[in-house]
Design a protein around this motif. Sequence first.
Motif, PDB file in Angstrom:
ATOM      1  N   HIS A  88      -0.690 -10.830   8.943  1.00 24.02           N
ATOM      2  CA  HIS A  88       0.435 -11.439   8.234  1.00 24.02           C
ATOM      3  C   HIS A  88       0.056 -12.892   7.967  1.00 24.02           C
ATOM      4  O   HIS A  88      -0.210 -13.654   8.900  1.00 24.02           O
ATOM      5  CB  HIS A  88       1.700 -11.337   9.093  1.00 24.02           C
ATOM      6  CG  HIS A  88       2.846 -12.145   8.567  1.00 24.02           C
ATOM      7  ND1 HIS A  88       3.554 -11.792   7.437  1.00 24.02           N
ATOM      8  CD2 HIS A  88       3.398 -13.304   9.004  1.00 24.02           C
ATOM      9  CE1 HIS A  88       4.492 -12.690   7.210  1.00 24.02           C
ATOM     10  NE2 HIS A  88       4.422 -13.619   8.134  1.00 24.02           N
ATOM     11  N   HIS A 120       0.323 -16.787   6.229  1.00 22.13           N
ATOM     12  CA  HIS A 120       0.955 -17.958   5.623  1.00 22.13           C
ATOM     13  C   HIS A 120      -0.170 -18.915   5.261  1.00 22.13           C
ATOM     14  O   HIS A 120      -1.222 -18.906   5.920  1.00 22.13           O
ATOM     15  CB  HIS A 120       1.878 -18.669   6.607  1.00 22.13           C
ATOM     16  CG  HIS A 120       3.181 -17.984   6.832  1.00 22.13           C
ATOM     17  ND1 HIS A 120       4.363 -18.423   6.288  1.00 22.13           N
ATOM     18  CD2 HIS A 120       3.493 -16.885   7.546  1.00 22.13           C
ATOM     19  CE1 HIS A 120       5.358 -17.630   6.678  1.00 22.13           C
ATOM     20  NE2 HIS A 120       4.854 -16.677   7.441  1.00 22.13           N
ATOM     21  N   SER A 176       3.193 -13.510   3.244  1.00 17.87           N
ATOM     22  CA  SER A 176       4.585 -13.890   3.499  1.00 17.87           C
ATOM     23  C   SER A 176       5.275 -14.200   2.181  1.00 17.87           C
ATOM     24  O   SER A 176       4.699 -14.859   1.313  1.00 17.87           O
ATOM     25  CB  SER A 176       4.636 -15.147   4.365  1.00 17.87           C
ATOM     26  OG  SER A 176       5.961 -15.653   4.407  1.00 17.87           O
ATOM     27  N   ARG A 229       3.981  -6.753  16.485  1.00 13.36           N
ATOM     28  CA  ARG A 229       3.394  -7.948  15.877  1.00 13.36           C
ATOM     29  C   ARG A 229       3.245  -9.017  16.956  1.00 13.36           C
ATOM     30  O   ARG A 229       4.185  -9.268  17.724  1.00 13.36           O
ATOM     31  CB  ARG A 229       4.302  -8.453  14.751  1.00 13.36           C
ATOM     32  CG  ARG A 229       3.832  -9.757  14.143  1.00 13.36           C
ATOM     33  CD  ARG A 229       4.609 -10.086  12.885  1.00 13.36           C
ATOM     34  NE  ARG A 229       5.271 -11.359  12.988  1.00 13.36           N
ATOM     35  CZ  ARG A 229       5.862 -11.990  11.973  1.00 13.36           C
ATOM     36  NH1 ARG A 229       5.900 -11.414  10.776  1.00 13.36           N
ATOM     37  NH2 ARG A 229       6.446 -13.136  12.149  1.00 13.36           N
ATOM     38  N   GLU A 241       2.277 -17.389  14.988  1.00  9.89           N
ATOM     39  CA  GLU A 241       3.494 -17.636  14.209  1.00  9.89           C
ATOM     40  C   GLU A 241       4.737 -17.474  15.084  1.00  9.89           C
ATOM     41  O   GLU A 241       5.717 -18.187  14.929  1.00  9.89           O
ATOM     42  CB  GLU A 241       3.581 -16.663  13.014  1.00  9.89           C
ATOM     43  CG  GLU A 241       4.905 -16.795  12.264  1.00  9.89           C
ATOM     44  CD  GLU A 241       4.913 -16.138  10.897  1.00  9.89           C
ATOM     45  OE1 GLU A 241       3.834 -15.785  10.391  1.00  9.89           O
ATOM     46  OE2 GLU A 241       6.004 -15.997  10.334  1.00  9.89           O
TER      47      GLU A 241
HETATM   48 ZN    ZN Z   1       5.865 -15.134   8.457  1.00 16.24          ZN
END
Ligand code: ZN
Length: 272
Positions: free
Chosen positions: A46, A48, A81, A221, A225
């Motif tokens: 995931h 960013h 994201s 997950r 983050e």
């Molecule tokens: Zn995120």
Amino acid sequence: MDKLIITAALTGAEVTRQQQPALPLSPQEIALAAQECVEAGASIVHLHARNPDGTPTQDREVYRKIISAIRSRCDVIIQVSTGGAVGMTPSERLAPVTLAPEMATLSMGTVNFGDDVFMNHPADMQAFLRAMHEHGVKPELEVFDTGMLTAAHRWLKNGLLQAPVHFDFVLGIPGAMAGTPEALMYLRSQLPAGSSWTVAGIGAAQLPLGAMAIVLGGHVRVGFEDNVYYRRGELASSNAQLVARMARIGQELGRAPATPDEARAMLGLRKA
Ligand code: ZN
Ligand code: KMH
């Protein structure tokens, strides 16, 4: 039970190097962290993006660099994201979807986010969903509170969404649903038939909720983050250290980590 899909949420939009010195920020750092996480058992990353000064950005070109650096190192499912950071405009947030990654997150409603408000107007979220359909991107529906799951039921009923849906329960954000076993059990009980799900426990909730998800047939997950600690008072040395622990727990409980191709088959993804 199915194999375990581990998502590594490597960077986020809010965490700083002051909080976690090993936080990957540049495209090369993020790609190296992704490779280490894949080697430790992750099948999704995931993503960013950050500017050179560390501030969050949804700039398409920065995402392009990150994705290309990751692809040159390893095979993994790329999930961008669309949450970005609090205060970004919807069009800013949507930019990386136009790169047609395999997956993208879709926040299912507005929620208090610490001292901020994470705005997700239904019309914007529906536009995000249409854009994901256009680009062949599978949404992961981010659920921070119960009403967001209710919204997913409504969207399924009126045809905006098609089953099977993949959810991420994000539990423990201050102002949203708590990172407790009871919260997870309730959300799981309300899932639309045929859904798959993962859990992102925030802070100290990451490990216990992940372990619960493994037992309950969900996915997990982990990553900086959501949590920068390995255990109370001890920072994690890398994202991969958090992935490796979850892979070990999964193995012990009969749920070996899925490879990226196995996760693709389970989630119905096309390979980008
Ligand atoms: Zn995120
Ligand atoms: N940074 C949060 C405000 C997502 O990636 O889709 C939103 C977020 C959700 O991180």
